[in-house]
Motif scaffolding. Structure first.
Motif, short mmCIF file in Angstrom:
data_model
loop_
_atom_site.label_atom_id
_atom_site.label_comp_id
_atom_site.label_asym_id
_atom_site.label_seq_id
_atom_site.Cartn_x
_atom_site.Cartn_y
_atom_site.Cartn_z
N LYS A 73 1.16 -1.57 -0.32
CA LYS A 73 -0.59 -0.15 0.34
C LYS A 73 0.34 1.31 -0.06
O LYS A 73 0.31 2.34 -0.52
CB LYS A 73 -0.61 -0.06 1.11
N LEU A 74 2.07 1.18 1.07
CA LEU A 74 2.91 2.80 0.42
C LEU A 74 4.00 2.37 -0.55
O LEU A 74 4.31 3.32 -0.44
CB LEU A 74 3.22 1.85 2.26
N GLN A 75 3.61 1.46 -1.64
CA GLN A 75 4.70 1.43 -2.59
C GLN A 75 5.14 2.73 -3.32
O GLN A 75 5.54 3.05 -4.03
CB GLN A 75 4.90 -0.02 -3.35
N ILE A 76 3.65 3.19 -3.77
CA ILE A 76 3.57 4.31 -3.85
C ILE A 76 4.18 5.18 -4.28
O ILE A 76 4.52 6.15 -4.80
CB ILE A 76 2.20 4.85 -4.80
N ARG B 211 -1.30 -1.52 -9.69
CA ARG B 211 -0.39 -0.82 -7.99
C ARG B 211 -1.97 -1.60 -7.58
O ARG B 211 -1.83 -2.55 -6.16
CB ARG B 211 -0.51 -0.02 -8.16
N LYS B 212 -2.75 -0.98 -8.44
CA LYS B 212 -3.97 -1.79 -7.23
C LYS B 212 -4.34 -3.61 -7.34
O LYS B 212 -4.68 -4.43 -6.29
CB LYS B 212 -5.43 -1.31 -8.21
N HIS B 213 -3.33 -3.94 -8.47
CA HIS B 213 -3.73 -5.91 -8.29
C HIS B 213 -2.51 -6.12 -7.03
O HIS B 213 -2.62 -7.29 -6.71
CB HIS B 213 -3.58 -5.66 -9.70
N GLN B 214 -1.70 -6.00 -6.85
CA GLN B 214 -0.07 -6.31 -6.60
C GLN B 214 -0.91 -5.67 -4.68
O GLN B 214 -0.09 -6.80 -3.65
CB GLN B 214 0.50 -5.46 -6.61
N ILE B 215 -1.87 -4.33 -4.86
CA ILE B 215 -2.23 -4.30 -3.06
C ILE B 215 -3.20 -5.47 -2.77
O ILE B 215 -3.74 -6.70 -1.75
CB ILE B 215 -2.95 -3.10 -2.95
#
Length: 279
Positions: free
Chosen positions: A101-104, A163-167
């Motif tokens: 979640k914070l990787q962005i 990103r949403k899929h990774q989360i």
């Protein structure tokens, strides 16, 4: 008439002596059990475990001697290595979910610095006729001296579509680890229920077989006295002896099964049986 009275008295005396003998043998058998200071039957040396003695009261249900089953289950979950392992796996995947979640934030960068010095080159390049400074020269001088702060933001297309899929994947892995931990706890509870019930059943069976063993031993002692007096035959004495051997064998097997179930129970709970008894 006197002969009949004498014969009747003799029969009564013999019967009274026989009852006394049976009573004495029964008392001596009961007192001869290996019991501790509180009347607890000991299973140690006779079970083949060196320096190991287990004190439990066979006459009382083991469910009443131990803690409630729910408390035993909590202790088992606390001490189970497999449950501990699943807890650590779940914690690790939960941290991975938070990182996803914070990787962005890795696409955002900031910079800041401070500098001072001689701004002759900047000022010289900005002079006009008459030696007066222009507005451009003052601006360059202000930029060259003092603090400078900046932010660099980059937004790749992956952040928009991937990103949403990774989360979601990280969150699903964490939930799977939690469910796996619940599965391990359920399996542990099923095993604990099985060995707990087996321990209760073998205790009840042992109580019955110990009574049978005592009765067979009493009959054997009476038979030994009677065969010396010639009141029974050798075949009957052999049958009495065989009956006692069978009863003794059955009680020893039940004792071993009971002790084995107790040891399995201790291994599942993770604590010795003495620490699981009610106060």
């Amino acid at each position: 008439m006197r002969f009949r009275l004498f014969r009747l008295n003799t029969i009564l005396i013999c019967r009274f002596s026989l009852f006394c003998l049976i009573g004495v043998l029964t008392i001596s058998l009961c007192s001869g059990q290996n019991r501790g200071a509180r009347g607890l039957v000991s299973f140690g040396a006779s079970s083949g475990f060196a320096d190991d003695t287990l004190y439990l009261d066979i006459n009382q249900d083991i469910a009443g001697q131990l803690l409630p089953f729910d408390d035993l289950m909590k202790i088992a979950v606390t001490h189970s290595p497999l449950v501990k392992y699943q807890n650590e796996v779940a914690n690790s995947l939960n941290e991975g979910y938070e990182i996803a979640k914070l990787q962005i934030l890795q696409n955002v960068a900031g910079a800041a610095n401070y500098s001072t010095g001689n701004q002759v080159l900047v000022s010289t390049g900005a002079l006009q006729q008459g030696g007066t400074s222009t507005a451009q020269g003052s601006t360059l001088g202000q930029i060259a001296n003092g603090y400078r702060v900046g932010i660099d933001v980059r937004f790749p297309l992956y952040e928009l579509f991937g990103r949403k899929h990774q989360i979601r994947q990280a969150q699903a892995n964490y939930k799977a680890a939690v469910h796996q931990r619940e599965t391990v706890e359920l399996s542990l509870k099923r095993d604990l229920i099985g060995i707990y019930q087996d321990m209760i059943t073998t205790q009840q069976l042992l109580k019955i077989l110990l009574v049978d063993e005592q009765a067979s031993l009493t009959a054997l002692r009476v038979g030994e006295v009677e065969i010396q007096k010639g009141q029974i035959t050798a075949d009957l004495m052999a049958s009495i002896t065989s009956r006692y051997v069978q009863a003794k064998t059955a009680s020893e097997q039940a004792k071993g099964s009971f002790l084995k179930n107790v040891r399995y129970f201790e291994a599942l709970v993770g604590m010795p049986i003495q620490r699981l008894k009610r106060n």
